[in-house]
Design an enzyme around this catalytic site. Structure first.
Site, PDB file in Angstrom:
ATOM      1  N   LYS A  17       0.855  -1.194   0.000  1.00  0.00           N
ATOM      2  CA  LYS A  17       0.000   0.000   0.000  1.00  0.00           C
ATOM      3  C   LYS A  17       0.889   1.240   0.000  1.00  0.00           C
ATOM      4  CE  LYS A  17      -3.888   1.963   2.654  1.00  0.00           C
ATOM      5  NZ  LYS A  17      -4.750   1.779   3.839  1.00  0.00           N
ATOM      6  N   SER A  92      -9.584   1.797   2.785  1.00  0.00           N
ATOM      7  CA  SER A  92      -8.699   2.470   1.870  1.00  0.00           C
ATOM      8  C   SER A  92      -7.652   1.569   1.219  1.00  0.00           C
ATOM      9  CB  SER A  92      -7.996   3.604   2.616  1.00  0.00           C
ATOM     10  OG  SER A  92      -7.176   3.084   3.647  1.00  0.00           O
ATOM     11  N   SER A 116      -9.884  -0.324   7.101  1.00  0.00           N
ATOM     12  CA  SER A 116      -9.286  -0.222   5.760  1.00  0.00           C
ATOM     13  C   SER A 116      -8.579  -1.463   5.235  1.00  0.00           C
ATOM     14  CB  SER A 116      -8.301   0.941   5.721  1.00  0.00           C
ATOM     15  OG  SER A 116      -9.002   2.128   5.444  1.00  0.00           O
TER      16      SER A 116
HETATM   17  N1  GLN Z   1     -12.948   4.307   6.062  1.00  0.00           N
HETATM   18  C1  GLN Z   1     -12.421   4.764   7.315  1.00  0.00           C
HETATM   19  C2  GLN Z   1     -11.958   6.205   7.148  1.00  0.00           C
HETATM   20  O1  GLN Z   1     -12.231   6.741   6.146  1.00  0.00           O
HETATM   21  C3  GLN Z   1     -11.286   3.904   7.745  1.00  0.00           C
HETATM   22  C4  GLN Z   1     -10.040   4.188   7.019  1.00  0.00           C
HETATM   23  C5  GLN Z   1      -8.896   3.356   7.457  1.00  0.00           C
HETATM   24  O2  GLN Z   1      -9.048   2.353   8.151  1.00  0.00           O
HETATM   25  N2  GLN Z   1      -7.713   3.801   7.080  1.00  0.00           N
HETATM   26  O3  GLN Z   1     -11.361   6.783   8.000  1.00  0.00           O
END
Ligand code: GLN
Length: 434
Positions: A17, A92, A116
């Protein structure tokens, strides 16, 4: 490693990532502000896998600074879902999930702050594992919300996730939040069934809120757990319902502080202004996307004097209550099972309201706030009306703090006792999925 030693990941293609540093390569966080930034060192988690022989394939797309649930917030690229390219891969860590699902990478690294790793794993039909907070070093992971961020593997099988986790986990002198406590290997010695295991089904996550076809998949998954020998017990997480509200104060508060360093002075984009202040303003206005700006604004507000107690401190108290709910639930059960997401992958632009997007992490955020280890394992498919493309769903399994070995063992027994694993049912790829 000694000459002649066996490298457990020799030649295994690894996708990373793009919020993890790899020395000498661009690390963008899918943000214009870091678009050309080249990392001067390598993240510990990545380093440990490279030392074990993994071959870095490249970096994967994400929502900008890992803020989002669909990869649509990426400022640099678009990622499609390999099961249906008209749909998002989740986020993400959507690029990592899609790369594994499409067979481009054998394993991938993601980061999970509120879901994410688990949500994109569910959307792409792969395994995604968030370890206990503090288990895997965050050194070299570009910080979003430091009290929540955790690196973990995405893979086609539970066994692969276990292998990657075992190699990465453990104390790192470069990250003071890593826990100095022996890591129990999760690989090997897997239980063959779930006999005698108490699986908690969360009363507060009633399945009747879900679409009937999605609900049927989760009911079947609970039935499979039972068929494999588990006793299903009802547990309560009464404050989990406040998870999203709590998270959207704590995570933005931490992000507003962490992202203050991107000011055009030390690294990344610099948009020159008449003086220092104007350079800050121009750089940040040009470099950050809308969702990142929204979070910085919310976080700055929540931390500002006069609002700190009302928002930030209150959210911290709610976080403590949520963690206590989990501790209490684990007195009555060994692991908790619930949906990883309320729906399968959605179409691009389907969630234009930020709140609708935030709610995608309803089932994953409470575990992040409590710090407990949690994973998503494929548990079945639904085919939307008018489509001929099945879409995967993920079963989320959660264990007490540091019970990774138990969690992986249960997930592995579930995977072997069912037919949904990604290596058994790969997506049919389309030429247009690029
Ligand atoms: N979707 C959540 C956010 O937008 C979690 C993101 C994540 O775990 N990095 O913060």
């Amino acid at each position: 490693m000694a000459a002649g030693a066996v490298l457990p990941l020799a030649g295994v293609p690894l996708a990373i990532k793009d919020n993890m540093c790899v020395i000498g390569t661009r690390t963008t966080c899918a943000s214009k502000i870091l678009g050309d930034w080249v990392a001067p060192y390598t993240a510990t988690a990545v380093e440990r896998l490279l030392r074990a022989g993994a071959l870095p394939l490249g970096k994967t797309n994400l929502d900008e600074f890992a803020m989002g649930s669909s990869c649509e917030n990426s400022a640099l690229a678009t990622t499609h879902n390999p099961w249906d390219p008209t749909r998002v891969p989740g986020g993400s860590s959507g690029g990592s999930a899609a790369a594994v699902a499409a067979g481009e990478a054998v394993i991938a690294l993601g980061s999970d702050t509120g879901g994410s790793i688990r949500e994109p794993a569910a959307f792409c039909g792969v395994v995604g594992f968030k370890p206990t907070y503090g288990r895997v070093s965050r050194y070299g992971l570009i910080a979003f919300a430091s009290s929540l961020d955790q690196i973990g593997p995405l893979s086609k099988s539970v066994e692969d996730a276990a292998l990657v986790y075992d190699l990465m986990a453990g104390k790192d002198p470069c990250d003071a939040t890593t826990v100095d406590r022996p890591v129990e290997a999760t690989l090997g010695g897997f239980p063959k069934d779930l006999a005698g295991l108490r699986v908690g089904i969360v009363r507060d996550f009633a399945l009747d809120r879900l679409e009937p076809d999605v609900r049927a998949v989760y009911e079947a998954a609970y039935g499979d757990l039972q068929r494999l020998g588990a006793d299903l017990v009802e547990v309560a997480l009464p404050t989990a319902d406040y998870g999203v509200a709590t998270y959207y104060l704590i995570a933005p508060a931490e992000c507003s502080s962490n992202l203050a360093r991107f000011d055009g002075m030390r690294y990344g984009l610099r948009a020159e202004g008449a003086d220092v202040l104007e350079t800050y303003e121009r750089t940040r206005a040009a470099g950050f996307g809308n969702e990142v700006k929204r979070r910085i604004l919310i976080g700055t507000h929540a931390l500002s004097s006069g609002y700190y107690d009302a928002y930030y401190v209150r959210a911290q108290k709610a976080r403590t209550l949520i963690a206590a709910d989990f501790a209490r639930a684990f007195e009555a059960c060994d692991v908790i099972a619930c949906p990883a997401a309320a729906s399968p992958a959605f179409e691009f632009n389907a969630k234009s309201d930020p709140l609708a997007m935030y709610l995608m992490d309803y089932y994953t955020i409470p575990m992040s706030l409590a710090g407990v280890p949690s994973l998503s394992v494929p548990c079945g498919y639904v085919t939307p009306q008018g489509s001929d493309k099945p879409l995967p769903l993920g079963l989320e399994l959660t264990a007490p703090l540091f019970a990774e070995r138990l969690l992986i063992g249960v997930a592995r027994a579930y995977e072997s006792g069912t037919q949904h694993a990604a290596h058994r049912v790969p997506p049919v790829l389309e030429a247009s999925a690029r």
